[in-house]
Design a protein around this motif. Structure first.
Motif, mmCIF file in Angstrom:
data_model
loop_
_atom_site.group_PDB
_atom_site.id
_atom_site.type_symbol
_atom_site.label_atom_id
_atom_site.label_comp_id
_atom_site.label_asym_id
_atom_site.label_seq_id
_atom_site.Cartn_x
_atom_site.Cartn_y
_atom_site.Cartn_z
ATOM 1 N N ALA A 65 0.829 -1.207 0.000
ATOM 2 C CA ALA A 65 0.000 0.000 0.000
ATOM 3 C C ALA A 65 0.865 1.260 0.000
ATOM 4 C CB ALA A 65 -0.930 -0.010 1.215
ATOM 5 N N VAL A 66 1.920 1.267 0.809
ATOM 6 C CA VAL A 66 2.805 2.434 0.879
ATOM 7 C C VAL A 66 3.525 2.650 -0.450
ATOM 8 C CG1 VAL A 66 4.914 3.335 1.942
ATOM 9 C CG2 VAL A 66 3.121 2.333 3.376
ATOM 10 N N LEU A 67 4.026 1.578 -1.054
ATOM 11 C CA LEU A 67 4.742 1.707 -2.320
ATOM 12 C C LEU A 67 3.822 2.164 -3.444
ATOM 13 C CD1 LEU A 67 7.021 -1.462 -2.150
ATOM 14 C CD2 LEU A 67 7.766 0.921 -2.073
ATOM 15 N N VAL A 68 2.601 1.650 -3.489
ATOM 16 C CA VAL A 68 1.637 2.086 -4.510
ATOM 17 C C VAL A 68 1.299 3.557 -4.320
ATOM 18 C CG1 VAL A 68 -0.730 1.811 -5.339
ATOM 19 C CG2 VAL A 68 0.678 -0.209 -4.904
ATOM 20 N N ALA A 69 1.101 3.978 -3.059
ATOM 21 C CA ALA A 69 0.817 5.389 -2.779
ATOM 22 C C ALA A 69 1.985 6.273 -3.201
ATOM 23 C CB ALA A 69 0.518 5.571 -1.290
ATOM 24 N N ASP A 70 3.215 5.813 -2.923
ATOM 25 C CA ASP A 70 4.403 6.578 -3.323
ATOM 26 C C ASP A 70 4.512 6.677 -4.842
ATOM 27 O OD1 ASP A 70 5.113 7.008 -0.714
ATOM 28 O OD2 ASP A 70 6.568 5.367 -0.620
ATOM 29 N N LEU A 71 4.179 5.594 -5.532
ATOM 30 C CA LEU A 71 4.191 5.626 -7.000
ATOM 31 C C LEU A 71 3.206 6.662 -7.538
ATOM 32 C CD1 LEU A 71 4.444 1.833 -7.924
ATOM 33 C CD2 LEU A 71 6.005 3.629 -8.689
ATOM 34 N N ILE A 72 2.022 6.703 -6.951
ATOM 35 C CA ILE A 72 1.000 7.659 -7.397
ATOM 36 C C ILE A 72 1.452 9.085 -7.133
ATOM 37 C CG2 ILE A 72 -1.358 8.462 -6.985
ATOM 38 C CD1 ILE A 72 -2.099 5.549 -6.360
ATOM 39 N N VAL A 73 2.014 9.332 -5.939
ATOM 40 C CA VAL A 73 2.500 10.673 -5.594
ATOM 41 C C VAL A 73 3.633 11.097 -6.531
ATOM 42 C CG1 VAL A 73 3.706 12.017 -3.830
ATOM 43 C CG2 VAL A 73 1.795 10.555 -3.178
ATOM 44 N N ASN A 74 4.570 10.178 -6.772
ATOM 45 C CA ASN A 74 5.689 10.511 -7.651
ATOM 46 C C ASN A 74 5.227 10.785 -9.077
ATOM 47 O OD1 ASN A 74 8.724 10.572 -8.174
ATOM 48 N ND2 ASN A 74 8.074 9.012 -9.631
ATOM 49 N N GLN A 75 4.272 9.996 -9.545
ATOM 50 C CA GLN A 75 3.789 10.153 -10.913
ATOM 51 C C GLN A 75 3.036 11.470 -11.095
ATOM 52 O OE1 GLN A 75 1.407 6.877 -12.244
ATOM 53 N NE2 GLN A 75 1.411 7.521 -14.371
#
Length: 222
Positions: A104-114
């Motif tokens: 969940a944290v990694l997916v959220a970070d991917l969305i924020v970075n994108q």
């Protein structure tokens, strides 16, 4: 009494495996609901893994017969399932939800970075970490069923074994694809044997990776 041979033996074995899968699916659903789904799903998966691993690695004590392994009668399976479910309940929930939180944290970070940071380096790094976590999930239940470790050691062991023999990781992925094809061809299996059908190739090939690592550690020259 003559033992079944050839196509008859294969048909009996296939039928026995299917019946075992149906029983495990029923027990998985029952015990997942018993834990209120949220706390029941990981212990139920761990118990299914433990039973399948035992059947793959320990042959029946009795000779082959059309009635199958006495360990696979529903009362015997229920007792075995419940025993491991109860023993692993809190620990496997901790292991499972830490892994789920990492995703969940990694997916959220991917969305924020994108959407905000727009860093290709960060994006690639997060994707690599996400792949590592998903690979960890392919092994952690087998690791938990095979070894008696301290809590945090399961994470380390799963990561080590998951990269020890990458061909087995590919085999797990191919096995999952094949299981999906089987479900498309025989959609009724979705309702009666979904969990065992996906777990079996995952357990078998992750178990082979365990044996590989154990052999290397045992025979490594000093």
């Amino acid at each position: 009494m003559m033992q079944p041979r050839g196509i008859i033996k294969l048909s009996l074995k296939t039928g026995q495996a299917l019946i075992l899968g149906i029983k495990l699916q029923a027990l998985f659903i029952l015990f997942t609901l018993l834990g209120g789904v949220v706390l029941g799903v990981f212990p139920a998966l761990a118990a299914c893994t433990k039973i399948i691993l035992r059947r793959l690695t320990h042959k029946a004590d009795t000779t082959d017969s059309m009635f199958g392994d006495q360990r696979n009668t529903f009362p015997a399976l229920y007792h075995e399932f419940w025993q491991f479910y109860r023993q692993s309940f809190w620990e496997i929930n901790g292991i499972g939800y830490i892994g789920a939180l990492a995703i969940a944290v990694l997916v959220a970070d991917l969305i924020v970075n994108q959407n905000v940071i727009h860093s290709p380096i960060v994006q690639y790094g997060l994707i690599v970490l996400l792949i590592m976590v998903f690979t960890y999930w392919l092994y952690v239940f087998t690791i938990y069923a095979r070894y008696a470790l301290h809590f945090w050691q399961y994470f380390r062991q799963a990561l080590v074994i998951s990269v020890a023999k990458f061909s087995n990781t590919l085999a797990i992925i191919m096995g999952s694809i094949l299981a999906t094809v089987v479900l498309v061809v025989f959609p009724a299996l979705t309702f009666v044997a979904l969990v065992p059908l996906y777990l079996t190739p995952m357990i078998w090939f992750s178990y082979r990776s365990c044996l590989h690592v154990e052999a290397v550690m045992t025979y490594q020259p000093s």
